[in-house]
Design an enzyme around this catalytic site. Structure first.
Site, PDB file in Angstrom:
ATOM      1  N   GLY A  29       4.064  -0.221  -7.296  1.00  9.96           N
ATOM      2  CA  GLY A  29       3.607   0.303  -8.575  1.00  9.96           C
ATOM      3  C   GLY A  29       2.309  -0.383  -8.952  1.00  9.96           C
ATOM      4  O   GLY A  29       1.771  -1.208  -8.208  1.00  9.96           O
ATOM      5  N   SER A  30       1.826  -0.079 -10.124  1.00 14.47           N
ATOM      6  CA  SER A  30       0.508  -0.583 -10.530  1.00 14.47           C
ATOM      7  C   SER A  30       0.467  -2.097 -10.608  1.00 14.47           C
ATOM      8  O   SER A  30      -0.540  -2.725 -10.228  1.00 14.47           O
ATOM      9  CB  SER A  30       0.125   0.013 -11.878  1.00 14.47           C
ATOM     10  OG  SER A  30       1.123  -0.263 -12.856  1.00 14.47           O
ATOM     11  N   GLU A  32       1.852  -4.237  -8.818  1.00  9.27           N
ATOM     12  CA  GLU A  32       1.918  -4.871  -7.494  1.00  9.27           C
ATOM     13  C   GLU A  32       0.635  -4.697  -6.682  1.00  9.27           C
ATOM     14  O   GLU A  32       0.458  -5.346  -5.659  1.00  9.27           O
ATOM     15  CB  GLU A  32       3.080  -4.288  -6.674  1.00  9.27           C
ATOM     16  CG  GLU A  32       4.444  -4.636  -7.211  1.00  9.27           C
ATOM     17  CD  GLU A  32       4.759  -3.867  -8.473  1.00  9.27           C
ATOM     18  OE1 GLU A  32       5.013  -4.513  -9.504  1.00  9.27           O
ATOM     19  OE2 GLU A  32       4.717  -2.635  -8.446  1.00  9.27           O
ATOM     20  N   GLU A  51      13.557   2.332  -4.579  1.00 10.17           N
ATOM     21  CA  GLU A  51      13.714   0.884  -4.496  1.00 10.17           C
ATOM     22  C   GLU A  51      15.049   0.455  -3.890  1.00 10.17           C
ATOM     23  O   GLU A  51      15.133  -0.582  -3.228  1.00 10.17           O
ATOM     24  CB  GLU A  51      13.528   0.247  -5.873  1.00 10.17           C
ATOM     25  CG  GLU A  51      12.086   0.198  -6.346  1.00 10.17           C
ATOM     26  CD  GLU A  51      11.647   1.467  -7.088  1.00 10.17           C
ATOM     27  OE1 GLU A  51      12.367   2.486  -7.015  1.00 10.17           O
ATOM     28  OE2 GLU A  51      10.583   1.426  -7.741  1.00 10.17           O
ATOM     29  N   HIS A  74       8.793  -3.016  -8.273  1.00 14.80           N
ATOM     30  CA  HIS A  74       7.908  -2.694  -9.399  1.00 14.80           C
ATOM     31  C   HIS A  74       8.567  -3.044 -10.722  1.00 14.80           C
ATOM     32  O   HIS A  74       9.447  -2.321 -11.201  1.00 14.80           O
ATOM     33  CB  HIS A  74       7.553  -1.210  -9.359  1.00 14.80           C
ATOM     34  CG  HIS A  74       6.661  -0.783 -10.491  1.00 14.80           C
ATOM     35  ND1 HIS A  74       5.568  -1.506 -10.882  1.00 14.80           N
ATOM     36  CD2 HIS A  74       6.710   0.299 -11.312  1.00 14.80           C
ATOM     37  CE1 HIS A  74       4.975  -0.886 -11.897  1.00 14.80           C
ATOM     38  NE2 HIS A  74       5.658   0.204 -12.175  1.00 14.80           N
ATOM     39  N   HIS A 281      42.072  -5.587  -3.227  1.00 12.74           N
ATOM     40  CA  HIS A 281      41.511  -4.400  -3.877  1.00 12.74           C
ATOM     41  C   HIS A 281      42.419  -3.851  -4.964  1.00 12.74           C
ATOM     42  O   HIS A 281      41.967  -3.163  -5.867  1.00 12.74           O
ATOM     43  CB  HIS A 281      41.244  -3.308  -2.825  1.00 12.74           C
ATOM     44  CG  HIS A 281      40.415  -2.171  -3.327  1.00 12.74           C
ATOM     45  ND1 HIS A 281      40.272  -0.987  -2.632  1.00 12.74           N
ATOM     46  CD2 HIS A 281      39.676  -2.018  -4.447  1.00 12.74           C
ATOM     47  CE1 HIS A 281      39.495  -0.167  -3.313  1.00 12.74           C
ATOM     48  NE2 HIS A 281      39.120  -0.759  -4.417  1.00 12.74           N
ATOM     49  N   GLY A 400      31.249  -2.601  -1.605  1.00 13.12           N
ATOM     50  CA  GLY A 400      31.911  -1.381  -2.050  1.00 13.12           C
ATOM     51  C   GLY A 400      30.970  -0.407  -2.720  1.00 13.12           C
ATOM     52  O   GLY A 400      31.360   0.714  -3.035  1.00 13.12           O
TER      53      GLY A 400
END
Length: 526
Positions: A29-30, A32, A51, A74, A281, A400
């Site tokens: 993005g800008s 970065e 991402e 970003h 679980h 998971g």
């Protein structure tokens, strides 16, 4: 003090060179963009189209290289998109150095567009450490620290927030340094364990992902054979740490307390290696191990050791601990445990069974080919019909959360370009990160994508009775009709074929396993 001639950007890139991290996984993005000014030719930018795909690719790459991967996200929006994948990396114990863009320091007091209000808090609690350096000059030091924190067992992701104008500031260089990461378990605890192991009658070993992560496969096989122990894979293990065709392999433990105890019945000592004891679980009751059995554990994570409900835990490197146990005098010989029965041959049918599809794949692939799996409803069948036979040839997610399989396969293929990677993914799972096909196509990676299409979220439907659903009772939101994975693959630049009849399966898989670049086989299963 003489000002340095290096910018923060140059210092960070030089640090990454020294740490062996020349791939940057990102979706820029800008905020970065300043990192990529005059992007060096010896670095590779691995673009993901979302991402979560970026972090998933980095997760697979770091696991396969045993070195942290460098991720560039970003600001707040990018980190938010990636949070599910960051959670998976946390549960997988994968070392990731994540940088997130931040708006320029001069305008931060005015809540500017695309800034992160609490950048260091956003990824918590699923990072080991997070930081936004107080000064631009401290960014390289922060990234160096982040790397060593990520690599220290138990490994995991870290995050450094970097304001956009920091990259052009001058700073001192930060040379890479060596920080040891193998921690030796307490020798006295290991001696107690060794004596108990020598004296027991029927030991059972439970193998977790920490065995393969720590390179302990061969040492564990030697210890198993020395003590003639039965071997089980730990519940929800994200890696395989023992050859599943070995005569002492007894199978997979489910994530249910009562069933674990039933399967371990007859053992008087249970040794858990590189795993919790145990991951559950559903609710359960009663003991955690059979009556009369003692529980021992070797694990790299002190928090896991702390919550283990009973027994004795040694905290440290699984590989080093097992090697120490192998230095003890050979114990008396025990009788070999009975070998488990092989599963019955799966017959062809229309529509095909998952068992027939995986049986066919097992007959065609070689033991060295790497399986990256995310097909939760098919996992019990996979454990019977597609055994893992070599170290570092099986990866799945411990969280998971869906969305790991396709991008992780890309990351593994980048890390091990000499090996064929097989991404075995369910139809529901595939839709969480389908954009990873594009990244595979752009690099012509040797990945065979196998999509098991049962047109539903089968794992949820099969789990519903646990929560009181009656036989055949409708479960909202679990039907997935109308998906065309061949069309989706071609739209991302990957050749694909749909297989509906058992006679079509073998030639389709053979072609996909020989492909020079990525290829997809969509298998319609019952």
């Amino acid at each position: 003090m003489t000002p340095s001639s290096l910018t923060v950007r140059e210092s960070v890139l030089e640090l990454l060179r020294g740490l062996g991290m020349r791939r940057i996984f990102g979706n820029p993005g800008s905020t970065e963009l300043p990192l990529f000014l005059d992007f060096p030719e010896d670095f590779e930018y691995v673009l993901g189209l979302q991402e979560s795909v970026v972090v998933g690719m980095a997760d697979g790459h770091a696991a396969a290289t045993r070195n942290a991967a460098f991720v560039n996200l970003h600001s707040a929006a990018g980190v938010g998109h990636a949070m599910g994948a960051i959670f998976t990396a946390w549960k997988n114990r994968t070392p990731l150095v994540i940088t997130a863009g931040q708006q320029a320091r001069a305008i931060l007091p005015f809540d500017p567009f695309l800034f992160s209000a609490q950048a260091t808090e956003l990824p918590k609690p699923y990072v080991k450490w997070s930081c936004e350096p107080a000064r631009a000059e401290d960014v390289p030091l922060a990234i160096a620290r982040a790397y060593h924190v990520a690599m220290q067992p138990p490994c995991g992701p870290v995050l450094v927030s970097v304001p956009a104008d920091d990259w052009s500031r001058r700073c001192e260089p930060v040379p890479p340094r060596t920080v040891g990461t193998s921690l030796r378990a307490d020798p006295q605890v290991l001696a107690t364990l060794g004596s108990a192991l020598d004296a027991c009658e029927q030991p059972a070993f439970i193998i977790g992902a920490g065995v393969d992560r720590d390179g302990a496969w061969d040492a564990v096989v030697a210890l198993v054979e020395r003590h003639r122990a039965r071997v089980f894979t730990a519940p929800m293990s994200a890696r395989c740490g023992f050859p599943e065709d070995h005569p002492q392999f007894a199978g997979f433990l489910p994530a249910m307390r009562e069933r674990i105890v039933a399967l371990l019945q007859g053992s008087d000592l249970v040794l858990v290696l590189g795993a919790p004891a145990f991951t559950y679980h559903v609710e359960g009751a009663g003991p955690h191990v059979p009556a009369g059995a003692s529980l021992y554990q070797i694990v790299e994570d002190p928090e896991v050791a702390a919550w283990t409900p009973l027994g004795t835990s040694a905290v440290g490197s699984v590989r080093m601990a097992v090697q120490e146990l192998l230095l003890r005098p050979a114990p008396r010989q025990r009788a070999m445990p009975a070998r488990g029965a092989a599963p019955p041959r799966a017959a062809p049918s229309s529509p095909m069974s998952v068992a027939f599809a995986l049986q066919t794949l097992a007959e065609l692939r070689t033991p060295e080919q790497i399986v990256v799996e995310e097909a939760p409803s098919a996992r019990p069948v996979l454990q019977q019909y597609l055994p893992t036979l070599r170290s570092e040839t099986f990866y799945t997610m411990a969280s998971g959360g869906l969305g790991f399989g396709l991008p992780a396969a890309v990351g593994v293929a980048l890390a091990k370009p000499q090996e064929r990677v097989i991404a075995l993914v369910g139809d529901g799972s595939a839709m969480y990160a389908i954009q990873a096909l594009w990244s595979a196509a752009q690099r012509r990676l040797p990945i065979t994508f196998v999509i098991l299409n049962n047109r539903r979220y089968a794992a949820l439907q099969e789990f519903a009775p646990t929560f009181g659903f009656g036989p055949g009772e409708a479960l909202a939101g679990t039907d997935l009709a109308g998906l065309d994975f061949v069309a989706l693959a071609r739209g991302h630049g990957v050749d694909g074929v749909r297989v509906e009849q058992p006679g079509e399966l073998r030639p389709a898989l053979q072609a996909a396993l020989r492909s020079q670049g990525p290829a997809l086989v969509e298998i319609v299963v019952a």
